[in-house]
Every structure is written in C-alpha cells, then in structure tokens.
Scaffold this motif. Structure first.
Motif, short mmCIF file in Angstrom:
data_model
loop_
_atom_site.label_atom_id
_atom_site.label_comp_id
_atom_site.label_asym_id
_atom_site.label_seq_id
_atom_site.Cartn_x
_atom_site.Cartn_y
_atom_site.Cartn_z
N ARG A 21 0.84 -1.20 0.00
CA ARG A 21 0.00 0.00 0.00
C ARG A 21 0.88 1.25 0.00
O ARG A 21 1.91 1.30 0.68
N HIS A 22 0.44 2.25 -0.74
CA HIS A 22 1.25 3.47 -0.92
C HIS A 22 0.40 4.70 -0.67
O HIS A 22 -0.78 4.73 -1.01
N MET A 23 1.01 5.71 -0.09
CA MET A 23 0.31 6.97 0.13
C MET A 23 0.55 7.88 -1.06
O MET A 23 1.70 8.06 -1.49
N VAL A 24 -0.54 8.41 -1.62
CA VAL A 24 -0.44 9.33 -2.76
C VAL A 24 -1.20 10.61 -2.41
O VAL A 24 -1.99 10.64 -1.47
N THR A 25 -0.93 11.64 -3.19
CA THR A 25 -1.63 12.92 -3.01
C THR A 25 -2.76 12.99 -4.03
O THR A 25 -2.55 12.78 -5.23
N ALA A 26 -3.98 13.27 -3.54
CA ALA A 26 -5.16 13.39 -4.40
C ALA A 26 -5.65 14.83 -4.39
O ALA A 26 -5.40 15.59 -3.44
N THR A 27 -6.35 15.20 -5.46
CA THR A 27 -6.91 16.55 -5.58
C THR A 27 -8.42 16.45 -5.66
O THR A 27 -8.96 15.67 -6.46
N VAL A 28 -9.11 17.26 -4.86
CA VAL A 28 -10.57 17.25 -4.85
C VAL A 28 -11.11 17.83 -6.14
O VAL A 28 -10.69 18.91 -6.57
N VAL A 29 -12.02 17.10 -6.79
CA VAL A 29 -12.73 17.62 -7.96
C VAL A 29 -14.02 18.28 -7.48
O VAL A 29 -14.33 19.40 -7.85
N ARG A 30 -14.75 17.56 -6.64
CA ARG A 30 -15.98 18.13 -6.05
C ARG A 30 -16.39 17.27 -4.86
O ARG A 30 -16.01 16.10 -4.77
N LYS A 31 -17.17 17.88 -4.00
CA LYS A 31 -17.74 17.15 -2.87
C LYS A 31 -18.97 16.38 -3.38
O LYS A 31 -19.72 16.88 -4.22
N VAL A 32 -19.14 15.15 -2.89
CA VAL A 32 -20.31 14.36 -3.26
C VAL A 32 -21.51 14.94 -2.54
O VAL A 32 -21.50 15.06 -1.30
N GLU A 33 -22.53 15.33 -3.30
CA GLU A 33 -23.71 15.96 -2.70
C GLU A 33 -24.46 14.97 -1.80
O GLU A 33 -24.53 13.79 -2.08
N GLY A 34 -25.04 15.54 -0.75
CA GLY A 34 -25.85 14.73 0.16
C GLY A 34 -25.05 13.94 1.16
O GLY A 34 -25.60 13.11 1.88
N THR A 35 -23.74 14.15 1.25
CA THR A 35 -22.93 13.44 2.23
C THR A 35 -22.52 14.39 3.34
O THR A 35 -22.40 15.60 3.14
N SER A 36 -22.36 13.86 4.49
CA SER A 36 -21.93 14.65 5.64
C SER A 36 -20.64 14.07 6.18
O SER A 36 -20.14 13.06 5.69
N PHE A 50 -5.22 16.27 -0.53
CA PHE A 50 -5.19 15.44 0.67
C PHE A 50 -4.45 14.15 0.35
O PHE A 50 -4.21 13.82 -0.82
N ARG A 51 -4.05 13.45 1.39
CA ARG A 51 -3.31 12.20 1.22
C ARG A 51 -4.26 11.01 1.36
O ARG A 51 -5.19 11.03 2.17
N MET A 52 -4.03 9.99 0.55
CA MET A 52 -4.85 8.78 0.61
C MET A 52 -3.99 7.56 0.29
O MET A 52 -2.88 7.69 -0.24
N TRP A 53 -4.50 6.39 0.66
CA TRP A 53 -3.76 5.14 0.45
C TRP A 53 -4.31 4.43 -0.79
O TRP A 53 -5.51 4.35 -1.00
N THR A 54 -3.38 3.90 -1.62
CA THR A 54 -3.77 3.09 -2.78
C THR A 54 -2.87 1.86 -2.85
O THR A 54 -1.82 1.80 -2.19
N ASP A 55 -3.29 0.90 -3.69
CA ASP A 55 -2.39 -0.22 -3.98
C ASP A 55 -1.49 0.20 -5.15
O ASP A 55 -1.54 1.35 -5.59
N GLN A 56 -0.67 -0.72 -5.64
CA GLN A 56 0.29 -0.39 -6.70
C GLN A 56 -0.41 0.08 -7.97
O GLN A 56 0.11 0.91 -8.71
N GLN A 57 -1.63 -0.43 -8.24
CA GLN A 57 -2.37 -0.05 -9.45
C GLN A 57 -3.20 1.21 -9.27
O GLN A 57 -3.86 1.66 -10.21
#
Length: 201
Positions: free
Chosen positions: A64-79, A125-132
């Motif tokens: 598992r690897h930590m990568v940097t992600a960029t927000v495109v938009r917030k999912v509506e109706g989520t808290s 923000f930072r998130m975890w992904t697998d190699q793919q």
C-alpha cells in the motif's frame, strides 16, 4: 482456594463421604489446571496472533502506498463521517470525487473519503492506494496489531478457564445426580417400614 480448604476439612472428618472427597479433588484439579494451563494457552495464542498480525502489517506496508489526491468536487448529500480506521477513532472524513496518480503512473478518478472538514475543488489530501492506484484502507499499524494479539491471547485464556470450570461443574453435577439416585434407592428400601413401631427403625 475453596478446593484446598475442602480437602483439608474432609481429610479426617468422620462424616466424610467418598463423594465429598472426590468433589474436593475435582475442584483442586480444576484450580491447578486454570492456574497452569490458562496462562500457557493465552500466551501461545497471543504469540501466534502477534506473528500473523505483524506479518500482515509488513505485507500491507509493502503493498500500500500513500499518494496525493486533488478534490474535484464534494459528493452531494454526504456529511462528515467518522473514520473507523483512524488511530484515535475520531478523525472525520468527507466523501469526495478526486483525481490522483497511482504509484505505477496511471491517472485515476473516483469517489473516496478525504480527511477534510469542508473540501473545495482543488484541495489536496493524502490517501492510500495499492500499486495499481485503487483506493484501499490505511495499512494496519504495529501498535494496533499488538493490541489485537493481546486481546486474542486474553480471550483464549478466558475461554480455557471457562471450559475447565464448565468441565468441573459437569463432573460435580453428575456426581450429585448419582448420590441422589443412591439416596432414592436407600429410601425405597426403607420406605415400607419407615416410621412403624417395632419395625426396627
């Protein structure tokens, strides 16, 4: 402790029955088993769980690897939601659509949980992904693995003690049933003449 006092009390008592002494010996044997076997089983299970969990920690850290992600938009109706995998268990997360680049260089976009209170497009923000590049849960940490191993050992020790105590109770219950059956037979033999004058009772 009751087993030892029971043995001592019945040692030279003229009212002692064989079953009384047997019950005390069974209780003493159960006590010794609990004191000797329970810690051994607990440490053995805890050690095996620790080895397996620490191996899982090493595998997850490697895959598992930590990568940097960029927000495109917030999912509506989520808290805000509590992240159950956070170290404190209180880290708040928000569901967003984000872009990120996988460790193998491929671009990805999808719905993920971001550790942002009020995410805006362009936030990183930072998130975890697998190699793919597929989003995965954060890897298990060594401290959590050790805690789970200790709990597994403690649970195994409690289960062992419960089984020994259950076995003791079952043996004593069968002994008491046999004793009552013998009493019933003795009462049946004495029954017809019980209480009659001159019947020798």
């Amino acid at each position: 402790m009751r087993a030892i006092s029971g043995l001592w009390r019945w040692r030279h008592n003229p009212l002692r029955r064989a079953t009384d002494l047997a019950e005390a010996w069974v209780a003493l044997a159960a006590l010794l088993l609990i004191l000797a076997v329970t810690p051994l089983i607990g440490s053995l299970v805890g050690g095996l769980a620790q080895d397996a969990l620490q191996e899982s920690v090493r595998e997850q850290r490697a895959s598992r690897h930590m990568v940097t992600a960029t927000v495109v938009r917030k999912v509506e109706g989520t808290s805000l939601e509590v992240d159950p995998e956070a170290a404190t268990g209180r880290e708040m997360r928000t569901r967003v659509v984000a872009d990120w680049t996988a460790p193998d260089g491929t671009a990805h976009q999808g719905r993920v949980m971001a550790s942002l209170d009020s995410p805006q497009p362009g936030d990183r923000f930072r998130m975890w992904t697998d190699q793919q590049g597929h989003a995965v849960a954060r890897p298990l940490d060594s401290a959590t693995a050790a805690t789970h191993a200790v709990l597994a050992g403690f649970g195994a020790a409690l289960l062992t003690a419960g089984l020994v105590e259950g076995g003791r109770r079952l043996v004593v219950w069968r002994m008491v049933r046999r004793r009552y059956a013998r009493w019933d037979q003795a009462w049946d033999r004495a029954g017809p003449d019980w209480g009659r004058t001159g019947a020798g009772s």
